[in-house]
Design a protein around this motif. Structure first.
Motif, PDB file in Angstrom:
ATOM      1  N   ALA A  30      -6.691   7.988 -10.135  1.00 23.68           N
ATOM      2  CA  ALA A  30      -5.509   7.870  -9.278  1.00 23.68           C
ATOM      3  C   ALA A  30      -5.893   7.795  -7.807  1.00 23.68           C
ATOM      4  CB  ALA A  30      -4.567   9.048  -9.525  1.00 23.68           C
ATOM      5  N   GLU A  31      -6.927   8.532  -7.415  1.00 23.20           N
ATOM      6  CA  GLU A  31      -7.375   8.524  -6.017  1.00 23.20           C
ATOM      7  C   GLU A  31      -7.851   7.151  -5.568  1.00 23.20           C
ATOM      8  OE1 GLU A  31     -10.303  11.560  -5.429  1.00 23.20           O
ATOM      9  OE2 GLU A  31      -8.942  13.149  -6.081  1.00 23.20           O
ATOM     10  N   LYS A  32      -8.276   6.322  -6.513  1.00 24.82           N
ATOM     11  CA  LYS A  32      -8.794   4.986  -6.194  1.00 24.82           C
ATOM     12  C   LYS A  32      -7.680   3.942  -6.101  1.00 24.82           C
ATOM     13  CE  LYS A  32     -13.004   6.046  -8.726  1.00 24.82           C
ATOM     14  NZ  LYS A  32     -13.733   5.801  -9.971  1.00 24.82           N
ATOM     15  N   SER A  44       1.062  12.918  -0.446  1.00 26.95           N
ATOM     16  CA  SER A  44       0.351  13.217  -1.684  1.00 26.95           C
ATOM     17  C   SER A  44       1.304  13.643  -2.804  1.00 26.95           C
ATOM     18  CB  SER A  44      -0.722  14.281  -1.451  1.00 26.95           C
ATOM     19  OG  SER A  44      -0.144  15.454  -0.921  1.00 26.95           O
ATOM     20  N   ILE A  45       2.364  14.354  -2.462  1.00 24.62           N
ATOM     21  CA  ILE A  45       3.328  14.765  -3.484  1.00 24.62           C
ATOM     22  C   ILE A  45       4.072  13.548  -4.035  1.00 24.62           C
ATOM     23  CG2 ILE A  45       5.450  16.071  -3.906  1.00 24.62           C
ATOM     24  CD1 ILE A  45       4.339  18.140  -1.879  1.00 24.62           C
ATOM     25  N   ASP A  46       4.500  12.648  -3.146  1.00 25.35           N
ATOM     26  CA  ASP A  46       5.155  11.413  -3.592  1.00 25.35           C
ATOM     27  C   ASP A  46       4.252  10.645  -4.549  1.00 25.35           C
ATOM     28  OD1 ASP A  46       7.423  11.778  -1.962  1.00 25.35           O
ATOM     29  OD2 ASP A  46       6.494  10.726  -0.286  1.00 25.35           O
ATOM     30  N   ILE A  82       2.582   8.734  -9.931  1.00 28.50           N
ATOM     31  CA  ILE A  82       1.585   8.615 -11.007  1.00 28.50           C
ATOM     32  C   ILE A  82       2.136   9.211 -12.299  1.00 28.50           C
ATOM     33  CG2 ILE A  82      -0.696   9.398 -11.814  1.00 28.50           C
ATOM     34  CD1 ILE A  82      -0.833   7.108  -9.760  1.00 28.50           C
ATOM     35  N   MET A  83       2.808  10.355 -12.193  1.00 28.04           N
ATOM     36  CA  MET A  83       3.399  10.982 -13.385  1.00 28.04           C
ATOM     37  C   MET A  83       4.467  10.088 -14.006  1.00 28.04           C
ATOM     38  SD  MET A  83       3.475  14.939 -12.016  1.00 28.04           S
ATOM     39  CE  MET A  83       4.785  15.411 -13.089  1.00 28.04           C
ATOM     40  N   GLU A  84       5.252   9.436 -13.168  1.00 28.61           N
ATOM     41  CA  GLU A  84       6.275   8.524 -13.679  1.00 28.61           C
ATOM     42  C   GLU A  84       5.632   7.313 -14.359  1.00 28.61           C
ATOM     43  OE1 GLU A  84      10.453   6.396 -12.359  1.00 28.61           O
ATOM     44  OE2 GLU A  84       9.484   7.787 -10.983  1.00 28.61           O
ATOM     45  N   LEU A  85       4.533   6.831 -13.794  1.00 25.42           N
ATOM     46  CA  LEU A  85       3.798   5.727 -14.431  1.00 25.42           C
ATOM     47  C   LEU A  85       3.295   6.151 -15.807  1.00 25.42           C
ATOM     48  CD1 LEU A  85       1.592   4.284 -11.542  1.00 25.42           C
ATOM     49  CD2 LEU A  85       3.602   3.217 -12.589  1.00 25.42           C
ATOM     50  N   GLU A  86       2.749   7.347 -15.879  1.00 24.77           N
ATOM     51  CA  GLU A  86       2.229   7.841 -17.158  1.00 24.77           C
ATOM     52  C   GLU A  86       3.341   7.903 -18.199  1.00 24.77           C
ATOM     53  OE1 GLU A  86      -1.525  10.625 -15.786  1.00 24.77           O
ATOM     54  OE2 GLU A  86       0.474  11.535 -15.773  1.00 24.77           O
ATOM     55  N   ASP A  87       4.516   8.375 -17.797  1.00 26.28           N
ATOM     56  CA  ASP A  87       5.649   8.440 -18.718  1.00 26.28           C
ATOM     57  C   ASP A  87       6.128   7.047 -19.115  1.00 26.28           C
ATOM     58  OD1 ASP A  87       5.599  11.195 -18.626  1.00 26.28           O
ATOM     59  OD2 ASP A  87       7.260  11.358 -17.191  1.00 26.28           O
ATOM     60  N   ASN A  89       0.852  -1.196   0.000  1.00 26.00           N
ATOM     61  CA  ASN A  89       0.000   0.000   0.000  1.00 26.00           C
ATOM     62  C   ASN A  89       0.887   1.245   0.000  1.00 26.00           C
ATOM     63  OD1 ASN A  89      -1.536   2.270   1.406  1.00 26.00           O
ATOM     64  ND2 ASN A  89      -3.155   0.779   1.030  1.00 26.00           N
ATOM     65  N   PHE A  90       0.575   2.170  -0.885  1.00 21.91           N
ATOM     66  CA  PHE A  90       1.403   3.374  -1.029  1.00 21.91           C
ATOM     67  C   PHE A  90       1.472   4.196   0.241  1.00 21.91           C
ATOM     68  CE2 PHE A  90      -0.128   2.525  -5.336  1.00 21.91           C
ATOM     69  CZ  PHE A  90       1.090   2.333  -5.948  1.00 21.91           C
ATOM     70  N   ARG A  91       0.338   4.390   0.868  1.00 17.63           N
ATOM     71  CA  ARG A  91       0.295   5.283   2.021  1.00 17.63           C
ATOM     72  C   ARG A  91       0.754   4.602   3.314  1.00 17.63           C
ATOM     73  NH1 ARG A  91      -3.249   6.523  -1.743  1.00 17.63           N
ATOM     74  NH2 ARG A  91      -3.419   8.659  -2.427  1.00 17.63           N
ATOM     75  N   SER A  92       0.269   3.408   3.571  1.00 11.05           N
ATOM     76  CA  SER A  92       0.617   2.769   4.848  1.00 11.05           C
ATOM     77  C   SER A  92       1.958   2.033   4.803  1.00 11.05           C
ATOM     78  CB  SER A  92      -0.502   1.825   5.302  1.00 11.05           C
ATOM     79  OG  SER A  92      -0.679   0.773   4.385  1.00 11.05           O
ATOM     80  N   ASP A  93       2.290   1.417   3.681  1.00 12.40           N
ATOM     81  CA  ASP A  93       3.538   0.649   3.611  1.00 12.40           C
ATOM     82  C   ASP A  93       4.733   1.483   3.139  1.00 12.40           C
ATOM     83  OD1 ASP A  93       2.245  -1.682   4.445  1.00 12.40           O
ATOM     84  OD2 ASP A  93       1.693  -2.210   2.396  1.00 12.40           O
ATOM     85  N   LEU A  94       4.468   2.455   2.277  1.00 11.22           N
ATOM     86  CA  LEU A  94       5.565   3.254   1.725  1.00 11.22           C
ATOM     87  C   LEU A  94       5.662   4.642   2.357  1.00 11.22           C
ATOM     88  CD1 LEU A  94       5.216   2.454  -2.079  1.00 11.22           C
ATOM     89  CD2 LEU A  94       6.780   1.439  -0.431  1.00 11.22           C
ATOM     90  N   ASP A  95       4.687   4.979   3.180  1.00 12.05           N
ATOM     91  CA  ASP A  95       4.657   6.312   3.785  1.00 12.05           C
ATOM     92  C   ASP A  95       4.668   7.411   2.727  1.00 12.05           C
ATOM     93  OD1 ASP A  95       4.250   6.311   6.459  1.00 12.05           O
ATOM     94  OD2 ASP A  95       6.375   6.264   7.018  1.00 12.05           O
TER      95      ASP A  95
END
Length: 83
Positions: A62-64, A39-41, A46-51, A30-36
């Motif tokens: 993205a919010e989902k 919102s900026i991270d 997400i931008m890197e994924l798009e690229d 999980n991005f928020r709980s496991d990776l800390d």
């Protein structure tokens, strides 16, 4: 691109961006709980994924996305099937 190929690319991004050992990246991460990730991270990720995948991910979608598995499924289901 298969789900495994997508997962591997995402795992490489997670390893590089969040300095998480590649072996510890799983679909349940999980991005928020496991990776800390704040919102900026997350926005930068997400931008890197798009690229990386040439996909556009709307803010609403993205919010989902909260786990690696959800991102893999999203990219898989929204990729250009003509590739």
């Amino acid at each position: 691109m298969t789900k495994d190929e997508i997962f591997n690319k995402i795992a490489d991004i997670i390893d590089d961006r969040f300095e998480v050992d590649r072996d510890k990246v799983t679909n349940d991460l999980n991005f928020r709980s496991d990776l800390d990730a704040d919102s900026i991270d997350f926005v930068e990720f997400i931008m890197e994924l798009e690229d990386t995948f040439g996909a556009e991910i709307s803010d609403e979608d993205a919010e989902k996305l909260s786990t690696i598995g959800q991102v893999v499924d999203y990219i898989y289901n929204h990729q250009d099937k003509a590739e």
